[in-house]
Enzyme design. Structure first.
Site, PDB file in Angstrom:
ATOM      1  N   HIS A 107       0.838  -1.200   0.000  1.00 13.65           N
ATOM      2  CA  HIS A 107       0.000   0.000   0.000  1.00 13.65           C
ATOM      3  C   HIS A 107       0.871   1.246   0.000  1.00 13.65           C
ATOM      4  O   HIS A 107       2.055   1.194   0.351  1.00 13.65           O
ATOM      5  CB  HIS A 107      -0.921   0.020   1.232  1.00 13.65           C
ATOM      6  CG  HIS A 107      -0.188  -0.044   2.539  1.00 13.65           C
ATOM      7  ND1 HIS A 107       0.203  -1.238   3.108  1.00 13.65           N
ATOM      8  CD2 HIS A 107       0.240   0.927   3.375  1.00 13.65           C
ATOM      9  CE1 HIS A 107       0.836  -0.999   4.239  1.00 13.65           C
ATOM     10  NE2 HIS A 107       0.878   0.305   4.430  1.00 13.65           N
ATOM     11  N   CYS A 118       1.725  -0.558  16.617  1.00 16.79           N
ATOM     12  CA  CYS A 118       2.839  -1.141  15.875  1.00 16.79           C
ATOM     13  C   CYS A 118       3.603  -0.005  15.207  1.00 16.79           C
ATOM     14  O   CYS A 118       3.142   1.137  15.189  1.00 16.79           O
ATOM     15  CB  CYS A 118       2.343  -2.148  14.842  1.00 16.79           C
ATOM     16  SG  CYS A 118       1.297  -1.441  13.552  1.00 16.79           S
TER      17      CYS A 118
END
Length: 730
Positions: A65, A240
């Site tokens: 992405h 994350c």
């Protein structure tokens, strides 16, 4: 969002064998639908994002992405591979590939797509249905949420899969990754790749940064058979490094496991677009806390004093039921966490994998101090340089502007700027030491770190003393925090006890034990720099130039820059220190300027996107922003980086040979009036730029040429011939 993916954007027989080829095949579908305007430019952006961190996820899933100026609207393309494609996931190749494209600047749309997709990928029924789907229309409908996975589709993948091979293997991986349990009944099919509406029927919010709350009737009935007994309550935080996929997958996994265990579970997802803090009442009412994170938990103090399980984000994805059981056991034993400031969850130590070695942590601690120090160096250095430019080189002998300041005299203004800059420089070593200690021990490390840094200045231990003081202060605080103390004293520890004891110990060590040796080492380093002449100075300049151009803003580049700024981080730096600073800045300007020149003189060797980047590189290079060459280095590292290093070494060596000096740590051509020997300094930069440009043009000209890809051109609708090197794969 209903047209984010259509049947034309689905490839159920993806034949690519590499992640680059897979991205190209799916991107070509986007080009054909008018969603992407420049194929090569978009693929370069995808490759740049992939270089930051692999986008493979457990369960046979790949999610390449990016945000790109070549995307017209948020778009998702899907491919299914029979053989599997390596996207860097620990459990092996991916057979389900999702290519997500968002327009530049469309942060909310980009993150909403990613987070919502990441949550849904934890649903094994969803991934099984994708592996079983037999036509593109059905697949697109499943991803959009228009169609829910059917029992027949799920059963099909358990038998033979969509293609007889990859489906079964992929289902096995997905079942392992999502073993925490899928949502039941209607919940199993809700929330596909669309922004969920904030209604009572939707158990989680998939928008980036939102706090997700899961409270179901099943949980209540399982945990509270008696109306007077409330269920066990848990608050959790997931995060994350990218703040996108793993953050939301861990949240979904914990929520599913919470439903299975019959507990009320509230998750705060600290994603890339920020986060919404949990209600303080929910935290106060919680019986336990789960942290599943690979970056620091923001505002961690809110959760202090409760039974806590602290793990990496992947543990939240792979074994959520164990984590819930563990926190319940801790609550039963009455085992609670210490206040966050004493728990060891420092800003630096939690900023990566828990298995990081001491050397990696040490580098992060040091860079924590340097990152806070650099703004003081920049402000103070520029002010001092301006003071000399306005008032002349004797301005450092001027009396205090408190005693003598004439509004109409340039010398008074020069003295004012110089004295403000000198005061700013006085903070350099204390700030360096204080924030090294902060990186090690959080806020309790600040006081002894600043005290140790100030002592370093007092005993003339300088920059080296600041490094030592920061490390000692952080170590002392960590040692004190390990001592068990009565609960009644915990409230005064961070305010009184830790600052008092740690400052006394650091002061003793700096004044009595190690201060003199460090001061002697600092004096030796200064004398060595002052004695650099001739060949030695030129060789040092070449070495620093190589380092500045090796990784273009990375760790090696930062080491060279920090070495240079440390030399001028005093009110009256030596001539050698100013020469080093000049050489470092000159070398750092070479790569982007050279790439800009190369795209101008030999544009046919570069893609359209690279030629556009070349225009921006003129400004970035002139401003001493080495990162302006990163797009070129990422696309063709074996040709660009060695060429840049040659030019940087030449410029650094010539700058030292010409005796150019610089008091400012940054500024590029905008501080040329503050440079000693400015004409020869510009000659050194020009020589390095020409050398790098010539090498890049030569090396790129020697490679096998391919037809240039343009929107609508032949390359936009055909795959690249096997073996041909493209920028995204170089």
């Amino acid at each position: 969002m209903s047209d984010m993916i259509t049947a034309d954007l689905v490839d159920l027989d993806l034949s690519a064998d590499t992640k680059e080829a897979a991205a190209r095949a799916l991107a070509e579908r986007m080009v054909a639908q008018g969603r992407v305007t420049d194929l090569e430019g978009f693929l370069a952006d995808v490759a740049a994002r992939e270089a930051q961190m692999p986008t493979g996820l457990d369960g046979g899933i790949g999610i390449p992405h990016c945000r790109s100026a070549h995307v017209t609207e948020p778009t998702l393309a899907f491919g299914r591979s029979a053989a599997g494609i390596d996207f860097g996931a620990p459990d092996g190749p991916a057979d389900l590939i999702f290519l997500i494209a968002a327009p530049a600047g469309a942060d909310d749309a980009h993150l909403t797509i990613l987070s919502s997709l990441a949550r849904q990928l934890m649903n094994t029924e969803f991934t099984s249905a994708l592996r079983a789907a037999s036509d593109a229309e059905t697949t697109a409908a499943l991803i959009r949420g228009d169609e829910k996975p059917s029992a027949a589709q799920t059963a099909e993948t358990s038998g033979h899969g969509a293609d007889g091979t990859a489906g079964a293997a992929g289902t096995e991986r997905a079942a392992s990754a999502g073993s925490a349990g899928a949502a039941e009944g209607a919940e199993a099919g809700e929330g596909a790749v669309s922004a969920p509406k904030d209604t009572a029927a939707t158990p989680v919010a998939a928008s980036a940064g939102a706090a997700a709350v899961t409270t179901t009737a099943r949980a209540r009935s399982a945990s509270a058979p008696d109306s007077g007994e409330r269920p066990f309550r848990i608050v959790a935080v997931t995060s994350c490094p990218t703040g996108i996929a793993h953050t939301y997958m861990a949240a979904e996994s914990l929520e599913n496991a919470g439903r299975e265990a019959g507990v009320e579970l509230v998750v705060e997802t600290q994603g890339s677009a920020g986060f919404t803090r949990l209600d303080p009442e929910a935290i106060a009412a919680a019986d336990g806390v789960i942290f599943a994170h690979d970056v620091p938990v923001r505002d961690k103090d809110r959760f202090a004093g409760k039974p806590t399980v602290d793990v990496g984000v992947k543990a939240g994805i792979n074994r959520p039921a164990e984590l819930i059981g563990e926190v319940r056991e801790k609550a039963a034993r009455g085992e609670t966490s210490a206040p966050a400031s004493a728990s060891g969850g420092t800003p630096v130590e939690r900023a990566g994998d828990s298995s990081e070695g001491y050397g990696t942590k040490l580098r992060k601690w040091l860079m924590s101090g340097v990152s806070y120090m650099v703004p003081f160096v920049a402000a103070g250095g520029l002010l001092i340089a301006l003071g000399f430019a306005i008032g002349g080189y004797k301005i450092n002998k001027a009396p205090s502007v408190m005693d003598h300041f004439v509004w109409t005299q340039a010398d008074s203004w020069g003295a004012l700027l110089f004295q403000i800059g000198a005061v700013a420089f006085g903070f350099l070593v204390p700030v360096l030491a204080g924030y090294i200690a902060y990186g090690m021990a959080d806020r309790p490390g600040l006081v002894p770190g600043f005290v140790g840094g100030a002592i370093s200045l007092t005993i003339n231990a300088g920059f080296l003393g600041g490094l030592a003081a920061g490390l000692i202060a952080g170590g002392v605080v960590l040692a004190i925090q390990k001592v068990r103390i009565p609960a009644a004293l915990r409230g005064v520890m961070p305010v009184v006890v830790i600052p008092l004891i740690s400052s006394a110990l650091v002061g003793f060590l700096m004044f009595v034990v190690i201060g003199k040796p460090i001061a002697s080492a600092q004096k030796g380093l200064t004398d060595w720099l002052n004695g650099l002449t001739g060949t030695n100075a030129v060789l040092l300049g070449a070495l620093l130039g190589l380092m500045m151009c090796f990784d273009l803003g990375g760790p090696v580049n930062k080491v060279a820059y920090t070495f240079a700024t440390a030399g001028i981080a005093v009110a009256n730096p030596s001539d050698s220190a100013m020469k080093i600073m000049a050489a470092v800045m000159a070398a750092g300007m070479v790569p982007p300027l050279a790439m800009a020149l190369a795209t101008t003189v030999r544009g046919r060797l570069f893609t359209q996107t690279e030629r556009e980047n070349g225009k921006a590189a003129w400004v970035l290079g002139a401003s001493f922003i080495s990162e302006g060459a990163i797009p070129f280095a990422a696309a063709d590292p074996l040709r660009v980086i060695p060429s840049a290093m040659v030019g940087g070494a030449l410029t650094g060596a010539l700058s030292m040979a010409f005796g150019a000096t610089l008091r400012a740590p940054h500024g590029g051509i905008f501080v040329v009036p503050l440079i000693g020997n400015p004409f020869l300094y510009l000659v050194a930069i020009a020589a390095g730029v020409c050398a790098t440009t010539a090498l890049v043009v030569l090396l790129k000209g020697m490679r096998k040429q391919t037809p240039e890809s343009t929107p609508g051109g032949p390359a936009a609708n055909t795959t690249t011939a096997k073996g041909t090197k493209q920028p995204v794969a170089a």
